[in-house]
Write a protein that holds these residues in place. Structure first.
Motif, short mmCIF file in Angstrom:
data_model
loop_
_atom_site.label_atom_id
_atom_site.label_comp_id
_atom_site.label_asym_id
_atom_site.label_seq_id
_atom_site.Cartn_x
_atom_site.Cartn_y
_atom_site.Cartn_z
N ILE A 129 -17.89 109.54 -30.99
CA ILE A 129 -16.83 110.38 -31.57
C ILE A 129 -17.14 111.86 -31.47
O ILE A 129 -16.30 112.68 -31.80
CB ILE A 129 -16.59 109.99 -33.04
N GLY A 130 -18.33 112.21 -31.01
CA GLY A 130 -18.65 113.60 -30.74
C GLY A 130 -19.10 114.37 -31.96
O GLY A 130 -19.06 113.86 -33.09
N PRO A 131 -19.52 115.62 -31.74
CA PRO A 131 -20.00 116.44 -32.86
C PRO A 131 -18.85 117.16 -33.56
O PRO A 131 -17.71 117.13 -33.10
CB PRO A 131 -20.90 117.45 -32.16
N VAL A 132 -19.17 117.80 -34.65
CA VAL A 132 -18.20 118.64 -35.35
C VAL A 132 -18.12 119.99 -34.63
O VAL A 132 -19.13 120.56 -34.27
CB VAL A 132 -18.64 118.84 -36.82
N HIS A 133 -16.89 120.43 -34.39
CA HIS A 133 -16.69 121.73 -33.73
C HIS A 133 -16.11 122.71 -34.75
O HIS A 133 -15.14 122.37 -35.42
CB HIS A 133 -15.70 121.60 -32.57
N LEU A 134 -16.69 123.88 -34.83
CA LEU A 134 -16.12 124.92 -35.70
C LEU A 134 -15.18 125.75 -34.84
O LEU A 134 -15.61 126.38 -33.87
CB LEU A 134 -17.22 125.80 -36.29
N VAL A 135 -13.90 125.73 -35.19
CA VAL A 135 -12.89 126.43 -34.39
C VAL A 135 -12.10 127.37 -35.30
O VAL A 135 -12.13 127.21 -36.53
CB VAL A 135 -11.94 125.43 -33.69
N PRO A 136 -11.39 128.34 -34.72
CA PRO A 136 -10.59 129.22 -35.57
C PRO A 136 -9.52 128.45 -36.34
O PRO A 136 -8.88 127.55 -35.80
CB PRO A 136 -9.95 130.20 -34.57
N GLY A 137 -9.33 128.82 -37.57
CA GLY A 137 -8.33 128.13 -38.39
C GLY A 137 -6.92 128.43 -37.96
O GLY A 137 -5.98 127.73 -38.36
N ALA A 138 -6.73 129.46 -37.13
CA ALA A 138 -5.39 129.82 -36.68
C ALA A 138 -4.89 128.91 -35.57
O ALA A 138 -3.70 128.91 -35.26
CB ALA A 138 -5.38 131.27 -36.20
N ALA A 139 -5.78 128.14 -34.97
CA ALA A 139 -5.36 127.26 -33.87
C ALA A 139 -4.50 126.13 -34.41
O ALA A 139 -4.89 125.46 -35.36
CB ALA A 139 -6.59 126.70 -33.17
N ARG A 140 -3.35 125.94 -33.81
CA ARG A 140 -2.42 124.90 -34.27
C ARG A 140 -2.58 123.61 -33.47
O ARG A 140 -2.14 122.56 -33.89
CB ARG A 140 -0.97 125.40 -34.16
N GLU A 141 -3.14 123.72 -32.28
CA GLU A 141 -3.37 122.51 -31.48
C GLU A 141 -4.75 122.62 -30.83
O GLU A 141 -5.04 123.61 -30.16
CB GLU A 141 -2.29 122.37 -30.40
N LEU A 142 -5.55 121.61 -31.05
CA LEU A 142 -6.88 121.58 -30.45
C LEU A 142 -6.84 120.57 -29.31
O LEU A 142 -6.43 119.42 -29.51
CB LEU A 142 -7.93 121.17 -31.48
N ARG A 143 -7.23 121.04 -28.12
CA ARG A 143 -7.19 120.14 -26.96
C ARG A 143 -8.62 119.86 -26.51
O ARG A 143 -9.44 120.78 -26.39
CB ARG A 143 -6.40 120.78 -25.83
N ALA A 144 -8.89 118.60 -26.29
CA ALA A 144 -10.24 118.21 -25.84
C ALA A 144 -10.11 117.25 -24.66
O ALA A 144 -9.14 116.50 -24.56
CB ALA A 144 -11.00 117.53 -26.98
N SER A 145 -11.06 117.33 -23.77
CA SER A 145 -11.07 116.43 -22.61
C SER A 145 -11.92 115.21 -22.93
O SER A 145 -12.94 115.33 -23.60
CB SER A 145 -11.65 117.14 -21.40
N LEU A 146 -11.47 114.10 -22.45
CA LEU A 146 -12.21 112.85 -22.67
C LEU A 146 -12.52 112.23 -21.32
O LEU A 146 -11.71 112.33 -20.39
CB LEU A 146 -11.37 111.86 -23.46
N ARG A 147 -13.65 111.60 -21.22
CA ARG A 147 -13.96 110.83 -20.01
C ARG A 147 -14.66 109.56 -20.45
O ARG A 147 -15.65 109.61 -21.17
CB ARG A 147 -14.84 111.64 -19.08
N TRP A 148 -14.07 108.44 -20.03
CA TRP A 148 -14.64 107.15 -20.43
C TRP A 148 -15.51 106.65 -19.29
O TRP A 148 -15.00 106.15 -18.28
CB TRP A 148 -13.51 106.17 -20.73
N ASN A 149 -16.80 106.81 -19.43
CA ASN A 149 -17.71 106.41 -18.37
C ASN A 149 -18.15 104.97 -18.52
O ASN A 149 -18.21 104.23 -17.56
CB ASN A 149 -18.96 107.30 -18.38
N ALA A 150 -18.51 104.60 -19.73
CA ALA A 150 -19.09 103.28 -19.95
C ALA A 150 -18.00 102.31 -20.36
O ALA A 150 -17.18 102.62 -21.23
CB ALA A 150 -20.15 103.35 -21.02
#
Lengths: 169, 445
Positions: B114-135
């Motif tokens: 599930i990954g680590p905790v990311h500290l991001v600006p509170g003003a961001a309304r949409e957080l986009r992350a890339s996923l890759r399923w290797n296993a």
């Protein structure tokens, strides 16, 4: 306002702990240069270690109080370099511990998240620097009693402001 | 007592539900006011200067209202993906303007879990992350735990545990050349040439016409030549027909051994792993090989079934087509999820269709699996044993008898494969050898 944000790998949140460590080292060095005793320095080092590893503990407040007490009793000049160096260090310790306490082990950090806090720190430090300059310019001497009363009432007012703001959220 | 405990728990939950002050708020307010107050009372400007940033910062931070408790919603992703696929995840954040920090747990591309905790600006309304399923496998890859903080992190809301999103990553299908399978005795359709005459395309023989033969099967060239040789066209016995082979389907039963999952390092054999399946272990290789074999033979039009020696209830019957391939791959994930030691491998006669070719993939580390394989071969099935033991085995460097243990295991394994060969089981060491061995079987029949 940011609409979308691509979350990448970011930087390690250990960076905040590293900044806390550097700031604590600065505070300890400042105390050492002011001829603090070994016992006090040992306590400051222990509190510094606690600040790095337990930023959400009372350790930062205790370190700030210890440094303030020691600096006050170590010299008569209130605007000497040791005090002026301690002012931003104390503020940085407070902010970095506050933000660092939000993050668990292994967390990542987007540097853009820190900009608003960094800007506010800069503004506050400018205001405090202006206060210091004002204190240098104003002639030293006995403060008239009405001014002291106004100052105490101002502090009480600030306390009331903090309480009201805290309750109004 | 229970009521008091329930009341205390409810109070604690209510306190944690909304915004609450942090140690930093206490430090800024009490420390700042204390230092400034002490400075005024003691007439010490230095104390005022030390306390002023804390106090000013606190007042400035609290001046911005944080609003309602932020809500974080992750967009839905497909529940089944292919190994190696990439995805784009969007997490919507609804937060007030006073929220300065959002700490959200998001996956990191290329990393498991599930990954680590990311500290991001509170003003961001949409957080986009890339996923890759290797296993490949089934697992949790998204749980957007979150915590919101106001200015200078003086007030926080959370942490809130996000909704878990589980996903099945299907085992990869590597290109594999399928070999011919011995066709079943029954059946009128399929990709394999049957020894019987039928309606296929491959020529079997040219023979004299018999009552019941279709006229369109008459080979006029041969018939005319035969008539010319006899001196009379269409004389009795001069009419010849072309006879073709029938085409029949074939059954392939893939049998996996999920009871053991070992790597080449003997020191790892007795240690548990965080994942259900060891990376590059025997079960990982077995599942990949099985998926590739199933894809290759299903593409050819054969009927493919699956049996798990350790969990017979997880087997699936023979079938054809894309849907069957999807079923086999899903079932392989299910088999590896419940993989574990079972003392007795189970391969009952009713699980093996008549005339089916059995491809059994196992590291052959116990006699029971060898006995089961031999029993299946004695029932008349063509059995191909694919040896999935990683080689060469690396002895445990910390064990005093590590090298000896490795030698004993290797010798026992060699004896088992020799026993299989002597009982008519075809043994191959890699999945690539299956096609060649099946070609030999076909030739013999």
């Amino acid at each position: 306002m940011t609409d979308g944000l691509d979350v990448g790998r970011g930087v390690s949140a250990g960076l905040l702990r590293a900044v806390v460590a550097v700031v604590c080292a600065g505070i300890v060095a400042d105390l050492a240069l002011n001829r603090a005793s070994v016992v006090v320095l040992g306590a400051a080092v222990l509190l510094s270690v606690a600040c790095v590893f337990l930023p959400a503990s009372p350790a930062p407040l205790l370190l700030i109080a210890l440094a303030a007490l020691l600096i006050t009793v170590s010299g008569p000049d209130p605007l000497r370099p040791a005090v002026l160096v301690l002012v931003p260090l104390v503020h940085l310790l407070h902010i970095n511990c506050a933000i660092g306490a939000l993050l668990p082990k292994g967390a990542r950090l987007d540097p853009r998240a820190l900009w608003p806090a960094a800007r506010r720190v800069a503004v506050v430090q400018l205001v405090v620097a202006a206060l210091a300059v004002l204190a240098m310019v104003i002639p030293a001497g006995r403060t008239p009693e009405p001014v002291e009363l106004i100052a105490l009432l101002s502090i009480a007012g600030l306390a009331a402001v903090v309480i009201v703001l805290d309750r109004s959220r | 007592m229970n009521r008091v405990l329930a009341w205390a728990t409810a109070r604690r939950a209510a306190g944690a539900a909304g915004w609450r002050g942090t140690d930093a708020l206490f430090r800024g307010a009490v420390g700042g006011l204390g230092l400034v107050g002490a400075g005024v009372v003691l007439h010490r400007v230095d104390l005022v200067l030390l306390g002023a940033p804390l106090l000013l910062g606190t007042v400035l931070a609290l001046a911005a209202p944080v609003g309602a408790v932020p809500v974080v919603r992750a967009e839905r992703l497909p529940s089944t993906v292919e190994a190696g696929d990439r995805g784009r995840l969007a997490v919507r954040v609804e937060a007030g303007p006073g929220v300065e920090f959002m700490a959200v747990r998001l996956p990191v591309p290329g990393a498991q879990g599930i990954g680590p905790v990311h500290l991001v600006p509170g003003a961001a309304r949409e957080l986009r992350a890339s996923l890759r399923w290797n296993a490949w496998g089934e697992g949790l890859d998204l749980r957007p735990d979150h915590l919101a903080a106001g200015r200078d992190a003086l007030v926080i809301s959370g942490p809130v545990v996000g909704h878990e999103a589980r996903r099945t990553v299907l085992p990869p299908v590597e290109p594999l050349r399928p070999g011919p399978l011995p066709p079943r005795a029954a059946g009128l359709v399929g990709a394999h040439r049957s020894p019987r005459p039928g309606d296929g395309t491959e020529l079997r023989a040219i023979r004299p016409f018999q009552p019941g033969d279709r006229v369109r099967r008459v080979d006029w060239r041969v018939s005319l030549r035969a008539g010319a040789a006899a001196g009379e066209l269409l004389a009795p016995g001069t009419l010849h027909v072309r006879e073709r082979h029938a085409e029949a389907d074939a059954d392939l039963l893939l049998v996996i051994d999920s009871r053991v999952d070992v790597s080449a390092n003997l020191s790892d054999w007795s240690t548990a792993t965080a994942r259900a399946v060891r990376t590059r272990g025997s079960l990982d290789a077995t599942v990949r090989a099985t998926a590739s074999l199933a894809a290759a033979y299903l593409r050819q039009g054969d009927r493919v079934g699956l049996v798990d020696l350790g969990r017979p209830q997880l087997g699936i019957g023979a079938g054809v087509g894309h849907r069957q391939l999807a079923r086999v791959r899903h079932q392989l994930v299910a088999c590896s999820r419940s993989a574990g030691w079972a003392p007795q491998p189970v391969l009952l006669p009713r699980q093996v269709p008549a005339g089916a070719v059995v491809v059994l993939l196992s590291p052959f580390l116990d006699d029971a699996v060898a006995d089961t394989t031999i029993r299946t071969a004695r029932r008349g099935h063509a059995v191909v044993a694919v040896d999935m033991l990683p080689t060469p085995l690396v002895p445990d460097p910390e064990a005093e008898w590590g090298a000896v243990v490795a030698q004993v295991i290797t010798a026992e394994h060699r004896a088992r494969t020799a026993a299989l060969r002597s009982n008519g089981v075809l043994v191959v060491t890699g999945v690539d050898g299956v096609a060649a061995v099946l070609r030999r079987v076909r030739g013999r029949r």
